[in-house]
Scaffold this active site. Structure first.
Site, mmCIF file in Angstrom:
data_model
loop_
_atom_site.group_PDB
_atom_site.id
_atom_site.type_symbol
_atom_site.label_atom_id
_atom_site.label_comp_id
_atom_site.label_asym_id
_atom_site.label_seq_id
_atom_site.Cartn_x
_atom_site.Cartn_y
_atom_site.Cartn_z
ATOM 1 N N GLU A 1 -35.880 4.909 -29.593
ATOM 2 C CA GLU A 1 -34.368 4.981 -29.735
ATOM 3 C C GLU A 1 -33.817 6.294 -29.789
ATOM 4 O O GLU A 1 -32.938 6.659 -28.990
ATOM 5 C CB GLU A 1 -33.991 4.245 -31.240
ATOM 6 C CG GLU A 1 -32.431 4.309 -31.201
ATOM 7 C CD GLU A 1 -31.888 3.797 -32.380
ATOM 8 O OE1 GLU A 1 -32.250 2.898 -33.055
ATOM 9 O OE2 GLU A 1 -30.800 4.554 -32.753
ATOM 10 N N SER B 1 -39.958 1.385 -37.509
ATOM 11 C CA SER B 1 -39.658 2.616 -38.335
ATOM 12 C C SER B 1 -38.551 2.189 -39.253
ATOM 13 O O SER B 1 -38.512 2.560 -40.394
ATOM 14 C CB SER B 1 -38.804 3.704 -37.439
ATOM 15 O OG SER B 1 -37.717 3.852 -37.458
ATOM 16 N N ASN B 2 -37.653 1.209 -38.929
ATOM 17 C CA ASN B 2 -36.928 0.472 -40.053
ATOM 18 C C ASN B 2 -37.601 0.118 -41.161
ATOM 19 O O ASN B 2 -37.263 0.171 -42.336
ATOM 20 C CB ASN B 2 -35.792 -0.381 -39.459
ATOM 21 C CG ASN B 2 -36.339 -1.721 -39.091
ATOM 22 O OD1 ASN B 2 -36.352 -2.343 -39.965
ATOM 23 N ND2 ASN B 2 -36.786 -1.898 -38.287
#
Ligand code: F3S
Length: 292
Positions: free
Chosen positions: A135, A230-231
């Site tokens: 992202e 990653s979240n």
């Protein structure tokens, strides 16, 4: 013993939309007159979840990972995932031999627009996020001048850009809200002309707040998410600060709980790319000690 599963656990709106789109395309590509041309490609795995990606692979979906691979596609349909891609890559996908279906999350598209406009207007773009995350790489690619990525306090403190130059700070959608504020405070103390746009998405904010609140009451906290999500890693970090017995697992197979019998509350949460059935399997295991 009480088991509390976060209401916000699992697919967020953007991921759900992207995954649904790929399944829909797979179905339609098989039927005549649907207008959908196979094979279906995704640029990068559609979500950070091996189970879903493998299922789609079995249905013929191919994952491509490089711009050169896009150029080699002669026909079919290519899906841009919810993370989004750089402007250059989006244009490349739109003009290759395949039909391009853009599943970039609208919250990420908003960041692309801000970054493009602000950088065109002369601002230095700073992205608070994990360098190298798809992202963030995509967001960087919408800045008309080189963007800077800042991930931690050391990087914020050593930022050496011109303090007089206008700066626009945005965030990766899944960044830790508290950490974002801390890093912004450091940068603001060193720069004069700063425009901060907190682009952490609501789904992330709510998920992190709920995880923190459940973990603060839990004797054991379980975070379910993909290795590369990653979240999910951020949820683990947040929960770990509240609950010393926090586990990070991908599926129920990774879970080896040695409960003492004194635990009163077991909390469960999951990242944005964790399918519902995986969360349910973990719930069942915790409830009964058996895998389903
Ligand atoms: Fe979109 Fe937020 Fe999910 S940006 S992809 S809704 S985590």
């Amino acid at each position: 013993m009480e088991i509390i599963t976060a209401k916000t656990a699992g697919f967020c709106f953007g991921v759900q939309k992207a995954v649904d789109l790929v399944y829909e395309l797979v179905d339609k590509a098989g039927s005549e007159g649907s207008g959908v041309i196979g094979p279906i490609y995704t640029y990068g795995p559609i979500i950070h979840n091996e189970t879903v990606v493998e299922d789609l692979e079995r249905k013929g979906v191919k994952v491509i990972n490089t711009p050169e691979e896009i150029d080699r596609i002669k026909s079919g349909t290519i899906v841009i995932r919810s993370h989004g891609v750089s402007k250059e890559l989006a244009e490349r996908a739109a003009s290759c031999g395949a039909v391009c279906q853009d599943a970039t999350c609208p919250f990420v598209q908003r960041i692309h627009r801000i970054v493009e406009e602000e950088s065109d207007g002369g601002a230095q773009i700073i992205i608070i996020g994990n360098a190298g995350h798809p992202e963030v790489v995509g967001i960087m690619g919408w800045s008309s001048t080189p963007a800077v990525v800042i991930e931690n306090e050391e990087e914020a403190e050593s930022y050496s850009g011109d303090p007089e130059k206008p700066v626009c700070i945005v965030s990766q959608t899944t960044f830790n809200v508290i950490k974002f504020n801390e890093l912004v405070a450091i940068l603001k103390s060193r720069l004069y002309n700063v425009n901060v746009v907190n682009t952490i998405c609501n789904a992330t904010r709510e998920r992190q707040e709920e995880a923190r609140s459940i973990a603060s009451d839990a004797d054991v906290m379980i975070v379910i998410g993909g290795k590369t999500s990653s979240n999910s890693a951020k949820l683990y970090e947040i929960c770990g600060k509240e609950c010393a017995n926090t586990f990070f697992i991908q599926t129920v197979d990774d879970l080896h709980l040695n409960l003492s019998g004194k635990e009163k509350v077991i909390g469960i949460t999951a990242g944005a790319s964790t399918p519902k059935n995986i969360i349910e399997e973990v719930q069942n295991y915790v409830r009964t000690g058996r895998e389903f």
